[in-house]
Design a protein around this motif. Structure first.
Motif, PDB file in Angstrom:
ATOM      1  N   GLY A  15       0.828  -1.121  -0.110  1.00 37.33           N
ATOM      2  CA  GLY A  15       0.101  -0.184   0.021  1.00 37.33           C
ATOM      3  C   GLY A  15       0.940   1.257  -0.153  1.00 37.33           C
ATOM      4  N   LEU A  16       2.068   1.367   0.859  1.00 36.45           N
ATOM      5  CA  LEU A  16       2.712   2.444   0.790  1.00 36.45           C
ATOM      6  C   LEU A  16       3.528   2.729  -0.511  1.00 36.45           C
ATOM      7  N   ASN A  17       3.903   1.591  -1.035  1.00 34.96           N
ATOM      8  CA  ASN A  17       4.642   1.916  -2.270  1.00 34.96           C
ATOM      9  C   ASN A  17       3.875   2.351  -3.501  1.00 34.96           C
ATOM     10  N   LYS A  18       2.536   1.909  -3.280  1.00 29.41           N
ATOM     11  CA  LYS A  18       1.533   2.469  -4.358  1.00 29.41           C
ATOM     12  C   LYS A  18       1.158   3.845  -4.187  1.00 29.41           C
ATOM     13  N   LEU A  19       0.989   4.133  -2.890  1.00 31.03           N
ATOM     14  CA  LEU A  19       0.849   5.514  -2.405  1.00 31.03           C
ATOM     15  C   LEU A  19       2.020   6.248  -3.014  1.00 31.03           C
ATOM     16  N   GLY A  70      -0.450   0.621   7.678  1.00 32.56           N
ATOM     17  CA  GLY A  70      -2.239   0.507   7.900  1.00 32.56           C
ATOM     18  C   GLY A  70      -2.678   0.204   6.464  1.00 32.56           C
ATOM     19  N   GLU A  71      -3.868  -0.123   6.658  1.00 34.18           N
ATOM     20  CA  GLU A  71      -4.733  -0.537   5.448  1.00 34.18           C
ATOM     21  C   GLU A  71      -5.470   0.601   4.763  1.00 34.18           C
ATOM     22  N   CYS A  80      -2.388   7.850   7.606  1.00 31.68           N
ATOM     23  CA  CYS A  80      -2.789   6.340   7.812  1.00 31.68           C
ATOM     24  C   CYS A  80      -3.586   6.093   8.889  1.00 31.68           C
ATOM     25  N   ILE A  81      -4.507   5.144   8.520  1.00 33.56           N
ATOM     26  CA  ILE A  81      -5.450   4.831   9.382  1.00 33.56           C
ATOM     27  C   ILE A  81      -5.166   3.010   9.530  1.00 33.56           C
ATOM     28  N   LYS A  82      -4.735   2.812  10.608  1.00 31.62           N
ATOM     29  CA  LYS A  82      -4.677   1.024  10.911  1.00 31.62           C
ATOM     30  C   LYS A  82      -6.106   0.695  11.346  1.00 31.62           C
TER      31      LYS A  82
END
Length: 632
Positions: free
Chosen positions: A33-37, A115-116, A56-58
C-alpha cells in the motif's frame, strides 16, 4: 511561456481490502500500500510542489495502540522527505530484525503508516503562506475512534465568510476563517452529531457504552454527514476524508469542477486526481477507471463495501477546462487527443498571420507542457500542405515535370526546438532592471534555426495569463534570432476573469486581457463604462446568490481581434525589431476540442456557482478602488 499557474492540489487515496499478509504473500512485501501511494504521489507531483502530506489509519487496533499517523513536509523534495521518514523504522527493522519484515502483526504494531487506509496530498498554494500548518491532511482528534477525522482535498470555496458565520451560529469558536479550517470543523460538527444520535439511540435500547462504540462504527451514515456538512459550500472541490475507525469518503462538487478518478477491485480501492496515474501504478485499462459523479461521494466502509452516493443534486457539468489545457498530464488518452485538437484548430488563424507562407515559417513551442498542442498544430499544417501539394500536382495535368514534382512533394512544415529552459539558472538579483535581464536568459535559444529577416517564427503556448514572462523574457529572446515576424499562439482563449475554484488567478487587474481592454477603453475615451460597471458591481454584491457577472460589459464593445492586437502591443518590449502578433484560441473551438469539459468561466465569465459571479464583481470593485487584494 506565460507566467506559471499554481492551483490546489492533488490527492491519492489507497484502501487495502485484504489483510496485510495477503499482499506479503502475493506481492512479496507488506509495504504494498505504501509503495503504491508513493508512486501515485510521485506521478502527480505536477499538481503540487509547495508541500505534501500523508495520513494512515490502521484497522482493528487494540486500545492503547496507535492507529492514526500523519506526516507533512514543506521540504524542496517533500514526497521524498515524507517517505524517507516513513521508511526509517522499516529500515531499522531490516537492519536489526530482518525476519520481522515478514511478520505483519509486528510491523503493524511497531511501524507507523503500516495500515490499510492511506491518504496522500500534494499542495500548490493559491492563498495563504507556504508553511507546515497549511499542508494537508488536516487532523481532528478525539478519544472516540469514530469522531477522529482526517481531511485533505483539492478545493477552493468562495463563501468562507458565510461558512465561518454558520459555525459561529451553532456555537463553535473557529480559530481562523480559512476554508480548510471551516471545512474540517463543518464536517467534524456533523460527525459529532451523527455519533451523538447513534449513541443515545442505542443507549435507550440498553446497550453499554463499551458495546455502543463498535455499533456506531458500523452504523455511521457518511452520506448523511456530508449532506449536512456541504449544503452551504460554494466552489470547486474534491474532499477526501478518513474516519478513525476505518470508513473513508471522497466527495466531488455538484458541477464537477475539480477532477477525481477511482478504481476498485477485490484487493484495493484507489482514488486520484488524474486517471493515468492509476493506470500506471496498477496496470489496469482506462476503461476500468471511473470518474466520481459530480455531486456524489465515493464511500468506502470499514467492512470493505464501496459505493457512490449522491450528496448534492448535480448541476450542469462544468469541469475545469484548464485541467485539459494545462494542469493534468497529457498522458491521459482523452487529454492527449484534446490538446492535439486545440493545436489543430488554431491552424487557419496562424496561416492567415503568416500569409500562408510556410516555406518561410518556423514552428516551435514553449514550455514543454505545450508540446502536445504543438503536435496537433503541426498535423494541421501537414494536412494543409497535403491539399496544397494535391492542387499543384493536379494543375500540372499531363505535363508532369519530375524536378517540379520533387519540389512539390518536398513541401513540409518546418519545426524546430527553439528554446530550452535552463533549470539551473536562478534569478537571485533583487534590482529590478538587472533582474529583468536575468529573466531574459532563463531559456537558451537555438541559433541558426531561423533565416534572419526572412522567416516568420510561430511559437505555441498553453495559455497567456499575465503576459509578464512574454514581455520580460520570451519575446526578447525570440527576437535575438532576427525573425521577420513573431507569432505567439495560445491554445487557450483570452483569460478575462478571475478564478475562484483553485487556480491562482484571483486579481482581475493582473490579467493581460483585462489590461488590454482597459487600455482600449482609455484610448477611446470610454472611461464612463468603467464607472458604470463599478456601480453595477457594487449593486450585484448586495444580491447574494442572485448576483450576476456584470463585468462582462467591460469586454462587450470590443472584438476578440481588437483585444488580441492590444495584448500584442502590451507584451512587446521596446527595442524589438520583429513584428509581433498574438493569437488566442476561440471559446467555440475550445468546446469543440473538449466537448465534455465545458468549465470556461475564466474565458467567458459564465461561472458555475453564484459565488463565482460575486468574486468577479468583487475583483472589479477591488481593481477600480485600487485595492491590491484577492476577491475571495
Amino acid at each position: 511561456m506565460s507566467d506559471a499557474l499554481h492551483h490546489e492540489c492533488g490527492i491519492a487515496l489507497v484502501r487495502l481490502l485484504k489483510p496485510l499478509d495477503f499482499y506479503l504473500e502475493k506481492y512479496g512485501t507488506a509495504l504494498y500500500g505504501l509503495n503504491k501511494l508513493s508512486l501515485l504521489m510521485e506521478k502527480q507531483h505536477n499538481r503540487g510542489q509547495d508541500g505534501a502530506g500523508v495520513a494512515c489509519i490502521k484497522l482493528d487496533m487494540q486500545p492503547g495502540e496507535k492507529y492514526i499517523s500523519r506526516y507533512r513536509s514543506i521540504e524542496k523534495n517533500a514526497i521524498a522527505d515524507i517517505f524517507g521518514v516513513i521508511n526509517d523504522p522499516i529500515r531499522e527493522i531490516q537492519k536489526n530484525n530482518p525476519e520481522k519484515l515478514n511478520d505483519v502483526n509486528y510491523l503493524k504494531k511497531n511501524a507507523e503508516f503500516m495500515g490499510e487506509l492511506l491518504l496522500g496530498h500534494l499542495r500548490y498554494g493559491t492563498f495563504g503562506g507556504n508553511n507546515f500548518e497549511t499542508c494537508h491532511p488536516f487532523l481532528r482528534q478525539n478519544n472516540w475512534m469514530t469522531r477522529n477525522l482526517v481531511v485533505a482535498g483539492n478545493f477552493n470555496l468562495t463563501n468562507v465568510e458565510e461558512l465561518f458565520n454558520d459555525l459561529v451560529s451553532i456555537g463553535q469558536h473557529p480559530r481562523e476563517k480559512a476554508d480548510t479550517v471551516t471545512v474540517m470543523e463543518n464536517i467534524g460538527h456533523w460527525l459529532d452529531e451523527e455519533n451523538d444520535l447513534l449513541y443515545y439511540r442505542y443507549k435507550q435500547d440498553g446497550y453499554s457504552k463499551k458495546d455502543i462504540s463498535p455499533i456506531i462504527a458500523e452504523k455511521i451514515d457518511i452520506g448523511n454527514i456530508l449532506r449536512r456538512s456541504s449544503k452551504l459550500w460554494d466552489g470547486g472541490y474534491i474532499m477526501a476524508g478518513l474516519l478513525g475507525h476505518g470508513d473513508a469518503f471522497v466527495l466531488r462538487d455538484p458541477s464537477g469542477i475539480r477532477p477525481a478518478w477511482y478504481y476498485a477491485d477485490d484487493e484495493v480501492v484507489v482514488v486520484t486526481s488524474e486517471r493515468p496515474q492509476i493506470q500506471t501504478a496498477f496496470n489496469v485499462p482506462s476503461e476500468s477507471i471511473k470518474e466520481i459523479t459530480p455531486g456524489s461521494a465515493l464511500i468506502i466502509k470499514k467492512n470493505g463495501k464501496v459505493f457512490e452516493e449522491m450528496i448534492r443534486e448535480p448541476l450542469e457539468r462544468k469541469s475545469c477546462s484548464f485541467e485539459r489545457i494545462y494542469f493534468s498530464r497529457g498522458s491521459d488518452k482523452d487529454i492527449y487527443r484534446e490538446r492535439q485538437m486545440l493545436g489543430r484548430l488554431l491552424c487557419p488563424t496562424i496561416l492567415k498571420a503568416v500569409d500562408k507562407d510556410l516555406k518561410h515559417t518556423v514552428f516551435s513551442y514553449i514550455p514543454n507542457t505545450a508540446e502536445v498542442a504543438f503536435y496537433g498544430m503541426m498535423k494541421g499544417m501537414e494536412d494543409y500542405l497535403k491539399d496544397v501539394k494535391k492542387q499543384k500536382i493536379l494543375a500540372m495535368g499531363n505535363n508532369i515535370d519530375e524536378a517540379k514534382l520533387d519540389e512539390i512533394l518536398s513541401y513540409k512544415p518546418r519545426a524546430e526546438k527553439i528554446a530550452i529552459k535552463d533549470a539551473k539558472l536562478r534569478t537571485f538579483i533583487t534590482n529590478d532592471s538587472d533582474r529583468t535581464d536575468m529573466v531574459a536568459h532563463v531559456y537558451d535559444i537555438t541559433y541558426g534555426t531561423v533565416q534572419q529577416g526572412v522567416d516568420n517564427l510561430v511559437v505555441i503556448d498553453d495559455s497567456i495569463v499575465r503576459g509578464t514572462t512574454l514581455r520580460n523574457s520570451i519575446i526578447r529572446m525570440l527576437d535575438r534570432l532576427s525573425p521577420k515576424k513573431i507569432v505567439i499562439v495560445s491554445s487557450a482563449p483570452q483569460i478575462r476573469y478571475p478564478d475562484c475554484y483553485g487556480i491562482d488567478m484571483a486579481k482581475i487587474g493582473d490579467l493581460i486581457a483585462f489590461k488590454a481592454v482597459i487600455s482600449l477603453i482609455e484610448e477611446r475615451n470610454m472611461e464612463h463604462l468603467i464607472d458604470q460597471v463599478f456601480e453595477e458591481c457594487k449593486l450585484e454584491l448586495t444580491k447574494g446568490n442572485d448576483a450576476q457577472n456584470v463585468v462582462k460589459k467591460i469586454y462587450a464593445p470590443f472584438t476578440d481581434e481588437e483585444i488580441s492586437a492590444r495584448v500584442a502591443q502590451l507584451v512587446t518590449p521596446e527595442g524589438i525589431n520583429a513584428e509581433v502578433e498574438v493569437i488566442f484560441q476561440t471559446t467555440a473551438n475550445l468546446h469543440k476540442a473538449c466537448p465534455d469539459h465545458r468549465g470556461d468561466w475564466y474565458f467567458s465569465g459564465d461561472y458555475p456557482t453564484p459565488g463565482g459571479n460575486r468574486v468577479s464583481c468583487k475583483a472589479f470593485v477591488n481593481y477600480v478602488s485600487g485595492l491590491n487584494e484577492r476577491a475571495y
